[in-house]
Design an enzyme around this catalytic site. Sequence first.
Site, PDB file in Angstrom:
ATOM      1  N   GLY A   1       0.848  -1.196   0.000  1.00 17.03           N
ATOM      2  CA  GLY A   1       0.000   0.000   0.000  1.00 17.03           C
ATOM      3  C   GLY A   1       0.882   1.245   0.000  1.00 17.03           C
ATOM      4  N   GLN A   2       0.260   2.421  -0.028  1.00 15.14           N
ATOM      5  CA  GLN A   2       1.117   3.624  -0.129  1.00 15.14           C
ATOM      6  C   GLN A   2       1.956   3.852   1.133  1.00 15.14           C
ATOM      7  OE1 GLN A   2      -0.863   7.271  -1.171  1.00 15.14           O
ATOM      8  NE2 GLN A   2      -2.550   6.991   0.270  1.00 15.14           N
TER       9      GLN A   2
ATOM     10  N   ASP B   1      -2.552 -12.438   4.342  1.00 17.22           N
ATOM     11  CA  ASP B   1      -3.913 -12.003   4.679  1.00 17.22           C
ATOM     12  C   ASP B   1      -4.056 -11.855   6.195  1.00 17.22           C
ATOM     13  OD1 ASP B   1      -6.565 -11.545   4.949  1.00 17.22           O
ATOM     14  OD2 ASP B   1      -7.222 -13.287   3.794  1.00 17.22           O
TER      15      ASP B   1
ATOM     16  N   ALA C   1      -5.084  -2.346   5.329  1.00 14.32           N
ATOM     17  CA  ALA C   1      -6.446  -1.935   5.678  1.00 14.32           C
ATOM     18  C   ALA C   1      -7.325  -1.966   4.441  1.00 14.32           C
ATOM     19  CB  ALA C   1      -6.451  -0.522   6.259  1.00 14.32           C
ATOM     20  N   TYR C   2      -8.627  -2.020   4.685  1.00 16.35           N
ATOM     21  CA  TYR C   2      -9.623  -1.815   3.627  1.00 16.35           C
ATOM     22  C   TYR C   2      -9.847  -0.302   3.640  1.00 16.35           C
ATOM     23  CZ  TYR C   2     -14.003  -2.712   0.996  1.00 16.35           C
ATOM     24  OH  TYR C   2     -15.001  -2.758   0.057  1.00 16.35           O
ATOM     25  N   THR C   3      -9.379   0.406   2.580  1.00 16.61           N
ATOM     26  CA  THR C   3      -9.339   1.876   2.645  1.00 16.61           C
ATOM     27  C   THR C   3     -10.306   2.580   1.687  1.00 16.61           C
ATOM     28  OG1 THR C   3      -7.497   1.879   1.089  1.00 16.61           O
ATOM     29  CG2 THR C   3      -6.932   1.960   3.418  1.00 16.61           C
TER      30      THR C   3
ATOM     31  N   THR D   1      -7.348   6.262  11.858  1.00 16.28           N
ATOM     32  CA  THR D   1      -7.797   7.363  11.004  1.00 16.28           C
ATOM     33  C   THR D   1      -8.513   8.489  11.757  1.00 16.28           C
ATOM     34  OG1 THR D   1      -9.321   7.862   9.175  1.00 16.28           O
ATOM     35  CG2 THR D   1      -9.918   6.038  10.563  1.00 16.28           C
TER      36      THR D   1
ATOM     37  N   TYR E   1     -16.427   2.612   7.129  1.00 19.14           N
ATOM     38  CA  TYR E   1     -14.962   2.597   7.235  1.00 19.14           C
ATOM     39  C   TYR E   1     -14.509   3.132   8.611  1.00 19.14           C
ATOM     40  CZ  TYR E   1     -10.185   4.379   6.594  1.00 19.14           C
ATOM     41  OH  TYR E   1      -8.848   4.676   6.754  1.00 19.14           O
TER      42      TYR E   1
ATOM     43  N   LYS F   1     -12.581   1.057  11.604  1.00 18.59           N
ATOM     44  CA  LYS F   1     -11.261   1.452  12.110  1.00 18.59           C
ATOM     45  C   LYS F   1     -11.311   1.681  13.622  1.00 18.59           C
ATOM     46  CE  LYS F   1      -7.980   2.173   9.998  1.00 18.59           C
ATOM     47  NZ  LYS F   1      -6.864   1.241   9.598  1.00 18.59           N
TER      48      LYS F   1
HETATM   49  N1  NAP Z   1      -5.388   6.827   2.620  1.00 19.54           N
HETATM   50  C1  NAP Z   1      -5.813   7.726   3.501  1.00 19.54           C
HETATM   51  O1  NAP Z   1      -6.214   8.848   3.163  1.00 19.54           O
HETATM   52  C2  NAP Z   1      -5.794   7.397   4.975  1.00 19.54           C
HETATM   53  C3  NAP Z   1      -6.244   8.358   5.889  1.00 19.54           C
HETATM   54  C4  NAP Z   1      -6.221   8.050   7.256  1.00 19.54           C
HETATM   55  C5  NAP Z   1      -5.761   6.825   7.687  1.00 19.54           C
HETATM   56  N2  NAP Z   1      -5.356   5.898   6.767  1.00 19.54           N
HETATM   57  C6  NAP Z   1      -4.886   4.589   7.251  1.00 19.54           C
HETATM   58  O2  NAP Z   1      -3.510   4.481   6.926  1.00 19.54           O
HETATM   59  C7  NAP Z   1      -3.176   3.112   6.699  1.00 19.54           C
HETATM   60  C8  NAP Z   1      -2.444   2.980   5.376  1.00 19.54           C
HETATM   61  O3  NAP Z   1      -3.307   3.438   4.334  1.00 19.54           O
HETATM   62  P1  NAP Z   1      -2.842   3.458   2.804  1.00 19.54           P
HETATM   63  O4  NAP Z   1      -3.356   4.722   2.215  1.00 19.54           O
HETATM   64  O5  NAP Z   1      -1.400   3.103   2.695  1.00 19.54           O
HETATM   65  O6  NAP Z   1      -3.734   2.258   2.247  1.00 19.54           O
HETATM   66  P2  NAP Z   1      -3.629   1.499   0.857  1.00 19.54           P
HETATM   67  O7  NAP Z   1      -2.707   2.202  -0.079  1.00 19.54           O
HETATM   68  O8  NAP Z   1      -5.026   1.225   0.427  1.00 19.54           O
HETATM   69  O9  NAP Z   1      -2.925   0.137   1.274  1.00 19.54           O
HETATM   70  C9  NAP Z   1      -3.560  -0.808   2.071  1.00 19.54           C
HETATM   71  C10 NAP Z   1      -2.879  -2.128   1.863  1.00 19.54           C
HETATM   72  O10 NAP Z   1      -3.537  -3.102   2.671  1.00 19.54           O
HETATM   73  C11 NAP Z   1      -3.604  -4.302   1.929  1.00 19.54           C
HETATM   74  N3  NAP Z   1      -4.673  -5.175   2.411  1.00 19.54           N
HETATM   75  C12 NAP Z   1      -6.010  -5.032   2.261  1.00 19.54           C
HETATM   76  N4  NAP Z   1      -6.643  -6.078   2.828  1.00 19.54           N
HETATM   77  C13 NAP Z   1      -5.671  -6.878   3.357  1.00 19.54           C
HETATM   78  C14 NAP Z   1      -5.683  -8.106   4.060  1.00 19.54           C
HETATM   79  N5  NAP Z   1      -6.822  -8.754   4.344  1.00 19.54           N
HETATM   80  N6  NAP Z   1      -4.500  -8.651   4.451  1.00 19.54           N
HETATM   81  C15 NAP Z   1      -3.331  -8.033   4.154  1.00 19.54           C
HETATM   82  N7  NAP Z   1      -3.257  -6.871   3.465  1.00 19.54           N
HETATM   83  C16 NAP Z   1      -4.413  -6.304   3.081  1.00 19.54           C
HETATM   84  C17 NAP Z   1      -3.848  -3.830   0.507  1.00 19.54           C
HETATM   85  O11 NAP Z   1      -3.513  -4.857  -0.375  1.00 19.54           O
HETATM   86  P3  NAP Z   1      -4.271  -4.952  -1.806  1.00 19.54           P
HETATM   87  O12 NAP Z   1      -3.857  -3.739  -2.549  1.00 19.54           O
HETATM   88  O13 NAP Z   1      -3.759  -6.228  -2.336  1.00 19.54           O
HETATM   89  O14 NAP Z   1      -5.733  -4.959  -1.471  1.00 19.54           O
HETATM   90  C18 NAP Z   1      -2.915  -2.636   0.411  1.00 19.54           C
HETATM   91  O15 NAP Z   1      -1.644  -3.016  -0.009  1.00 19.54           O
HETATM   92  C19 NAP Z   1      -4.500   2.348   6.817  1.00 19.54           C
HETATM   93  O16 NAP Z   1      -4.630   1.840   8.108  1.00 19.54           O
HETATM   94  C20 NAP Z   1      -5.560   3.413   6.595  1.00 19.54           C
HETATM   95  O17 NAP Z   1      -6.785   3.082   7.209  1.00 19.54           O
HETATM   96  C21 NAP Z   1      -5.354   6.161   5.439  1.00 19.54           C
END
Ligand code: NAP
Length: 279
Positions: free
Chosen positions: A10-11, A35, A59-61, A100, A124, A128
């Site tokens: 993920g990012q 997983d 996470a499921y984002t 979040t 979501y 969380k």
């Molecule tokens: N993005 C935002 O604006 C934001 C804001 C506040 C907080 N956050 C939190 O910050 C964290 C990182 O977010 P991010 O933006 O980096 O998210 P992201 O880019 O969507 O990456 C999430 C990663 O989790 C993986 N994933 C999903 N289901 C999974 C499972 N069952 N087992 C293992 N891996 C799994 C995904 O894999 P696949 O791609 O294969 O599905 C993806 O690589 C998360 O906890 C998110 O809730 C994000």
Amino acid sequence: MKVLVFGSNGQLGREITRQFQSKYELVLQNIPSLDITNYQSVADLISYTSPAVVINAAAYTNVEKAEDDEESVFKVNALGAHNLALACRKFQTKLVHISTDYVFDGTTNVEYEEFDPHNPLSVYGKSKLWGEKLVEQVGGEYFILRTSWLYGDGQNFVRTMLKLAEQRDHLTVVADQYGTPTYTKDLVWVIERLMQTEFYGLYHASNQGSTTWCDFARKIFVLAGKSVQVEPVSTAEYPQKAKRPPNSVMDNKMLRLRGLDVMRTWEEALQDYIENECR
Ligand SMILES: NC(=O)c1ccc[n+]([C@@H]2O[C@H](COP(=O)([O-])OP(=O)(O)OC[C@H]3O[C@@H](n4cnc5c(N)ncnc54)[C@H](OP(=O)(O)O)[C@@H]3O)[C@@H](O)[C@H]2O)c1
């Protein structure tokens, strides 16, 4: 020090890998993410590899899709977090879990502190919050970091705006939701500092300052040298399935009190990102 990252593709996961790969021993960084909804696989991996720190960046984002997919969202964001907390406690491993700003309903107009009441408005956000609570219930050596409006190496608002700038010279963007854009690079600085300590608990971890999506978009175009007209619209004029908090600006109070707040202003961080990752 051995570090195991879940969600390394993920990012946030990619940024952790980028910053940590020359400093720490990253466990199994090249295999696809395991997983986190499968407790036995998680526990076996932690037992077999014995990391000093586990980071949950998985996470499921997809906030919109989550509204119609509640079971899957809770499975990843609540049960997945629970699984990691249980396994980390069992093997006495530090856990860094990411949460979040969407745990808040945004009905106040002040910055949220760590122990202000939460009341998520979306599936979501609820999932969380459950993730946080389950990690807290299990106890052990955990850090929960709430962050907001994240961007880095992946699909995000900044990249969406820059893509739209290639097709349009006029955009409308929501101007009545306040929050803080946060660069993954800066969040990883905080994770790195915190994980070396024993100051377990809940932390807010966003860049400094606040803005609206509309002014965020305007700043992106200024910094990227794009001439796009951005018109403000209200949330009511831009209906979405998932309700967002009108204000989710957070105060990094616990990081500050601990002397660990190394976050720059969101404008400085955005300039760094656009100059170094978007050209
Ligand atoms: N993005 C935002 O604006 C934001 C804001 C506040 C907080 N956050 C939190 O910050 C964290 C990182 O977010 P991010 O933006 O980096 O998210 P992201 O880019 O969507 O990456 C999430 C990663 O989790 C993986 N994933 C999903 N289901 C999974 C499972 N069952 N087992 C293992 N891996 C799994 C995904 O894999 P696949 O791609 O294969 O599905 C993806 O690589 C998360 O906890 C998110 O809730 C994000």
